[in-house]
Design a protein around this motif. Structure first.
Motif, mmCIF file in Angstrom:
data_model
loop_
_atom_site.group_PDB
_atom_site.id
_atom_site.type_symbol
_atom_site.label_atom_id
_atom_site.label_comp_id
_atom_site.label_asym_id
_atom_site.label_seq_id
_atom_site.Cartn_x
_atom_site.Cartn_y
_atom_site.Cartn_z
ATOM 1 N N SER A 141 -11.096 4.913 -3.881
ATOM 2 C CA SER A 141 -10.270 4.993 -4.926
ATOM 3 C C SER A 141 -9.087 4.087 -4.621
ATOM 4 O O SER A 141 -8.603 3.472 -5.662
ATOM 5 C CB SER A 141 -9.674 6.324 -5.106
ATOM 6 O OG SER A 141 -8.914 6.904 -3.892
ATOM 7 N N THR A 142 -8.311 4.023 -3.513
ATOM 8 C CA THR A 142 -7.016 3.330 -3.435
ATOM 9 C C THR A 142 -7.460 1.824 -3.475
ATOM 10 O O THR A 142 -6.817 1.011 -3.994
ATOM 11 C CB THR A 142 -6.435 3.666 -1.950
ATOM 12 O OG1 THR A 142 -6.443 4.929 -1.701
ATOM 13 C CG2 THR A 142 -5.301 2.835 -1.727
ATOM 14 N N SER A 143 -8.593 1.542 -2.822
ATOM 15 C CA SER A 143 -9.171 0.008 -2.914
ATOM 16 C C SER A 143 -9.356 -0.383 -4.392
ATOM 17 O O SER A 143 -8.966 -1.422 -4.737
ATOM 18 C CB SER A 143 -10.340 -0.249 -2.083
ATOM 19 O OG SER A 143 -10.106 0.036 -0.755
ATOM 20 N N ILE A 144 -10.044 0.355 -5.045
ATOM 21 C CA ILE A 144 -10.196 0.173 -6.298
ATOM 22 C C ILE A 144 -9.077 -0.129 -7.411
ATOM 23 O O ILE A 144 -8.818 -0.802 -7.928
ATOM 24 C CB ILE A 144 -11.271 1.100 -7.248
ATOM 25 C CG1 ILE A 144 -12.563 1.177 -6.703
ATOM 26 C CG2 ILE A 144 -11.207 1.110 -8.671
ATOM 27 C CD1 ILE A 144 -13.466 2.240 -6.751
ATOM 28 N N LEU A 145 -8.048 0.924 -7.033
ATOM 29 C CA LEU A 145 -6.965 0.774 -7.971
ATOM 30 C C LEU A 145 -6.202 -0.371 -7.220
ATOM 31 O O LEU A 145 -5.575 -1.254 -8.213
ATOM 32 C CB LEU A 145 -6.040 2.057 -7.389
ATOM 33 C CG LEU A 145 -4.690 2.304 -8.216
ATOM 34 C CD1 LEU A 145 -4.877 2.245 -9.650
ATOM 35 C CD2 LEU A 145 -3.678 3.183 -7.524
ATOM 36 N N CYS A 146 -6.245 -0.629 -6.162
ATOM 37 C CA CYS A 146 -5.417 -1.824 -5.342
ATOM 38 C C CYS A 146 -6.072 -3.108 -6.178
ATOM 39 O O CYS A 146 -5.341 -4.116 -6.679
ATOM 40 C CB CYS A 146 -5.548 -1.918 -3.922
ATOM 41 S SG CYS A 146 -5.093 -3.391 -3.052
ATOM 42 N N LEU A 179 -5.803 -3.294 5.320
ATOM 43 C CA LEU A 179 -4.937 -2.137 5.757
ATOM 44 C C LEU A 179 -5.462 -0.712 5.696
ATOM 45 O O LEU A 179 -5.293 0.021 6.731
ATOM 46 C CB LEU A 179 -3.547 -2.368 5.239
ATOM 47 C CG LEU A 179 -2.569 -1.466 5.744
ATOM 48 C CD1 LEU A 179 -2.107 -1.673 7.214
ATOM 49 C CD2 LEU A 179 -1.281 -1.699 4.705
ATOM 50 N N ILE A 180 -6.139 -0.587 4.635
ATOM 51 C CA ILE A 180 -6.535 0.721 4.303
ATOM 52 C C ILE A 180 -7.801 1.073 5.278
ATOM 53 O O ILE A 180 -7.914 2.260 5.723
ATOM 54 C CB ILE A 180 -6.946 0.597 2.760
ATOM 55 C CG1 ILE A 180 -5.695 0.731 1.883
ATOM 56 C CG2 ILE A 180 -7.733 2.263 2.460
ATOM 57 C CD1 ILE A 180 -6.206 0.669 0.532
ATOM 58 N N SER A 181 -8.540 -0.105 5.382
ATOM 59 C CA SER A 181 -9.805 0.248 6.132
ATOM 60 C C SER A 181 -9.404 0.809 7.682
ATOM 61 O O SER A 181 -9.764 1.777 8.246
ATOM 62 C CB SER A 181 -10.643 -0.987 6.273
ATOM 63 O OG SER A 181 -11.109 -1.109 4.985
ATOM 64 N N VAL A 182 -8.321 0.107 8.326
ATOM 65 C CA VAL A 182 -7.736 0.337 9.289
ATOM 66 C C VAL A 182 -7.286 1.825 9.617
ATOM 67 O O VAL A 182 -7.702 2.349 10.538
ATOM 68 C CB VAL A 182 -6.925 -0.750 9.957
ATOM 69 C CG1 VAL A 182 -5.993 -0.291 11.164
ATOM 70 C CG2 VAL A 182 -7.428 -2.089 10.265
ATOM 71 N N MET A 183 -6.442 2.049 8.591
ATOM 72 C CA MET A 183 -5.980 3.429 8.508
ATOM 73 C C MET A 183 -7.064 4.524 8.497
ATOM 74 O O MET A 183 -7.142 5.620 9.306
ATOM 75 C CB MET A 183 -5.035 3.459 7.181
ATOM 76 C CG MET A 183 -3.832 2.744 7.478
ATOM 77 S SD MET A 183 -2.752 2.849 5.872
ATOM 78 C CE MET A 183 -2.232 4.786 5.888
ATOM 79 N N LEU A 184 -8.259 4.233 7.586
ATOM 80 C CA LEU A 184 -9.475 5.158 7.613
ATOM 81 C C LEU A 184 -10.132 5.294 9.213
ATOM 82 O O LEU A 184 -10.217 6.471 9.467
ATOM 83 C CB LEU A 184 -10.275 4.452 6.665
ATOM 84 C CG LEU A 184 -11.816 5.213 6.875
ATOM 85 C CD1 LEU A 184 -11.674 6.490 6.099
ATOM 86 C CD2 LEU A 184 -12.980 4.450 6.026
ATOM 87 N N GLY A 208 -7.773 -8.323 -0.172
ATOM 88 C CA GLY A 208 -8.524 -8.379 1.279
ATOM 89 C C GLY A 208 -7.550 -7.851 1.986
ATOM 90 O O GLY A 208 -7.913 -7.131 3.200
ATOM 91 N N GLN A 209 -6.036 -8.326 2.378
ATOM 92 C CA GLN A 209 -5.275 -7.910 3.131
ATOM 93 C C GLN A 209 -4.715 -6.285 2.704
ATOM 94 O O GLN A 209 -4.903 -5.405 3.942
ATOM 95 C CB GLN A 209 -3.965 -8.699 2.958
ATOM 96 C CG GLN A 209 -3.973 -9.765 3.662
ATOM 97 C CD GLN A 209 -2.802 -10.748 2.891
ATOM 98 O OE1 GLN A 209 -2.192 -10.634 2.113
ATOM 99 N NE2 GLN A 209 -2.720 -11.893 3.638
ATOM 100 N N GLN A 210 -5.025 -5.851 1.493
ATOM 101 C CA GLN A 210 -4.621 -4.548 1.319
ATOM 102 C C GLN A 210 -6.000 -3.445 1.736
ATOM 103 O O GLN A 210 -5.678 -2.550 2.295
ATOM 104 C CB GLN A 210 -4.548 -4.240 -0.078
ATOM 105 C CG GLN A 210 -3.298 -5.070 -0.776
ATOM 106 C CD GLN A 210 -2.150 -4.286 -1.331
ATOM 107 O OE1 GLN A 210 -2.204 -3.074 -0.889
ATOM 108 N NE2 GLN A 210 -1.178 -4.882 -1.977
ATOM 109 N N VAL A 211 -7.165 -3.842 1.339
ATOM 110 C CA VAL A 211 -8.249 -3.179 1.814
ATOM 111 C C VAL A 211 -8.550 -3.172 3.299
ATOM 112 O O VAL A 211 -8.712 -2.182 3.842
ATOM 113 C CB VAL A 211 -9.651 -3.886 1.181
ATOM 114 C CG1 VAL A 211 -10.858 -3.260 1.661
ATOM 115 C CG2 VAL A 211 -9.442 -3.756 -0.387
#
Lengths: 246, 453
Positions: free
Chosen positions: A24-29, A165-170, A160-163
């Motif tokens: 959801s964060t990625s889609i929003l991002c 970061l989120i993936s690393v956090m996941l 790509g940078q945002q996703v």
């Protein structure tokens, strides 16, 4: 002895929740970055067109076309801008940046139009073109073409940078949750093993000396309870260490 | 990047006007060994670069650009890249004259020195060089710049620092921006304008019935200036441009101009006027002939005629294959015409001095021509500037420059046309000459109808 089944659904739940958050964060991002950056590039392009239009009014009135071309060439150095052309009020091209010539689609377009328009020019790529009138259009129009491929690349890079970061956090979150679950499961496994030993050999005095019995938490309480029940069944009192712990 | 100019040691032991750190050091050591009496002039020539005397450092720091020993002129021009021939030829012609002046005691006892920088015919380096020349080197005036895209970007700097009274003298461009408000008052031109050159070409082509004229041009301020000149000249005959094709500045002869030729073939022109530099224009002429575009192809003076001719004839079995249809407009008379006093003087001094671009400025090989339209123009530029500097008197000051220039009236430069300047006349010469290739060289075109009618 390992506790697998007890936390199976917990782990699945953690994965599911984190996955949902990432998705959801990625889609929003993606939506936000795409929308915002696209709008920003378009606004910037419009601003550049307006700046050229404002700067070129006096130059045009003096018919100083070399200076006009020089002005246009400088703006071509702005990243993403691939072409600029200036037409007179009659539609004549007074300055432009096309090599080896002005594309047919541009020649045939409505030069007085200043609304954003998407163009696909053979051999050049896809563009969003915005215009700005010079002296309210009576002296001509400035047109600026922003390379959509460059814009898309920029947007993709930002997303790509945002996703990333989120993936690393996941990944870190999942690893951390597994570690925490394992932390909780380990004493439970020891308790289970202890209970099995009591059931097999409750008479063994060594069972009353385990570290597990000294724990000051639920696992310790349960271990002492298991030992108590086991010893009561055998007609024996609690060992001194257990009494002290309680 | 800074390039200086090594002082040129002549056989008589005098030092030429060019000075740079490296070359001064190198030449200075040689001078100490072979000609001790030249040391004092060498030290003076180094100026602030080599830590000259306190007095001269002080003078330069004050922004005079002139000491008791020398007058420093600032130059930013193309000495590298595909158009390096233009800067090189112009420089060689100017130095032939200034070397001679310096050998004969200079101007009011002052040698004329050139502070050189290479801009590769690119605007941004030219702007940086100009700032350095004005603010760090504190030159007396700017001289011998090459190109419209470069000069056009420098003009606002001159306006910004107009209180400093630094003028640009005789740039190698016929564009309008340095001839018109708002920047015309900061430059003095000797050569005819591109408007005059294009008008001459268009008028003659139309006169012989070639009314459909297309333009092949460099897509920058220079190309646009020529494009506008052709457009305006055609309008006077009730015609419009038949078509146009463009190329990017810096194109090499090895590049292809086939797309441009095909675009112009599509409009069936009677003639094509090229506004570009020699490498690209030669490539266009070559591809036009190869693709069957058999019409007169005209070039402006800026093209660099000798370099163009060399590219089109070198290694060709049929040397005239690519040059039969060429017409080159010139702003100086033919360097072959020795009946013209200035031409004879130019040839004598070129033979005597054979000036070369300082070695530290040479990045790519370039074989200069013994004589060329470019070097003749540089020579005439230097000759007229020398006269202006003389008219400044024994105490040269920038504030007196305009007055000195405006005092040039009906001045005989040694060519058929006399030179005049005034507040409303900031261009000295008005004549345009037309040439064609015959027997491997450019000769005057006298009969347009017979040749291209």
């Amino acid at each position: 002895m390992r506790i697998r089944r007890l936390f199976k659904w917990t782990r699945f739940g953690i994965f599911a929740v984190f996955g949902l958050i990432v998705l959801s964060t990625s889609i929003l991002c993606i939506y936000t970055v795409d929308t915002e950056l696209s709008a920003e590039y378009e606004v910037n392009t419009q601003n550049i067109a307006k700046t050229i239009a404002d700067s070129s009014a006096g130059i045009l009135l003096n018919q100083n076309l070399a200076t006009l071309q020089s002005l246009v060439d400088q703006f071509l150095e702005v990243q993403g801008i691939r072409y600029i052309y200036i037409t007179s009020e009659t539609g004549e091209f007074l300055a432009h940046t096309f090599v080896p010539g002005i594309p047919e689609e541009i020649l045939e377009s409505d030069h007085s139009n200043t609304a954003p328009v998407e163009r696909s020019l053979p051999g050049m790529g896809d563009f969003i073109e915005v215009g700005s009138p010079i002296l309210a259009g009576v002296a001509g129009t400035v047109h600026v073409g922003m390379d959509l491929d460059v814009v898309a690349l920029k947007i993709q890079r930002a997303i790509g940078q945002q996703v990333y970061l989120i993936s690393v956090m996941l990944v870190l979150g999942v690893l951390a949750s597994i570690w925490f679950v394992n932390l909780a499961a380990k004493p439970l496994g020891e308790l289970l093993a202890y209970a099995v030993e009591l059931a097999r050999d409750g008479e063994n005095d060594e069972l009353g000396e385990r570290d597990l019995l000294a724990r000051d938490d639920e696992v310790g309480h349960l271990a002492r309870l298991f030992l108590h029940v086991s010893r009561q069944g055998a007609g024996r009192g609690l060992p001194a260490r257990v009494s002290g712990a309680e | 990047m800074q390039h200086s100019l090594g002082p040129e040691a002549s056989s008589s032991g005098n030092w030429g006007p060019l000075v740079t750190r490296k070359s001064v050091m190198r030449s200075g050591l040689a001078a100490l060994l072979v000609a001790p009496f030249t040391v004092s002039s060498l030290a003076a020539g180094r100026g602030q670069e080599s830590g000259g005397s306190e007095a001269e450092s002080s003078d330069l720091a004050e922004g005079r650009g002139a000491t008791d020993e020398e007058i420093v002129l600032g130059v930013s021009a193309a000495f590298s890249g595909p158009s390096r021939g233009l800067g090189t030829e112009l420089y060689r012609g100017a130095m032939a004259y200034f070397n001679n002046v310096n050998e004969n005691g200079g101007i009011e006892g002052r040698r004329v020195s050139l502070k050189l920088y290479d801009d590769g015919y690119q605007p941004d380096p030219c702007v940086q060089n100009t700032m350095r020349l004005m603010l760090e080197d504190k030159v007396f005036l700017l001289f011998g710049y090459v190109g419209t895209p470069t000069v056009t970007r420098v003009l606002p700097i001159l306006k910004k620092f107009q209180d400093e009274k630094i003028f640009l003298f005789f740039p190698f461009t016929g564009a309008q921006p340095q001839r018109e408000p708002p920047y015309g008052e900061f430059a003095f031109n000797l050569r005819a304008s591109y408007n005059q050159e294009t008008a001459g070409l268009v008028d003659n082509l139309v006169r012989i019935g070639r009314r459909r004229i297309a333009v092949f041009y460099q897509i920058d301020a220079y190309g646009r200036s020529g494009w506008a000149g052709v457009r305006a000249a055609l309008a006077k005959h009730g015609e419009r441009l038949a078509g146009e094709a463009t190329y990017s500045r810096g194109e090499k002869f090895t590049g292809s101009m086939r797309k441009q030729v095909e675009i112009l073939q599509g409009v069936s022109p009677d003639a094509v006027i090229c506004i570009g530099a020699y490498a690209a224009c030669a490539a266009f002429a070559r591809d036009a002939v190869d693709l069957g575009l058999d019409v007169p192809i005209a070039n402006l003076s800026f093209v660099g005629s000798e370099n163009l001719l060399k590219l089109l004839t070198e290694g060709q079995d049929d040397a005239e294959r690519y040059t039969r249809q060429l017409i080159n407009s010139q702003v100086v008379p033919s360097y072959e015409d020795t009946s013209i006093p200035a031409v004879q003087e130019y040839r004598d001094l070129m033979a005597r001095h054979d000036p070369q671009v300082p070695a530290d400025l040479v990045q790519e090989e370039y074989a200069p021509f013994p004589h060329s339209f470019g070097s003749l123009e540089g020579f005439l530029n230097a000759k007229l500037l020398g006269e202006i500097l003389r008219r400044l008197g024994p105490d040269p000051d920038r504030t007196g420059l305009e007055e000195a220039v405006f005092s040039i009236e009906d001045f005989d430069l040694g060519i058929s046309e006399r030179v005049s300047f005034g507040p409303d006349r900031r261009q000295g010469l008005q004549s345009v000459y037309h040439t064609v290739v015959e027997d491997g060289r450019f000769v005057p075109l006298d009969d347009w109808g017979a040749r291209f009618g």
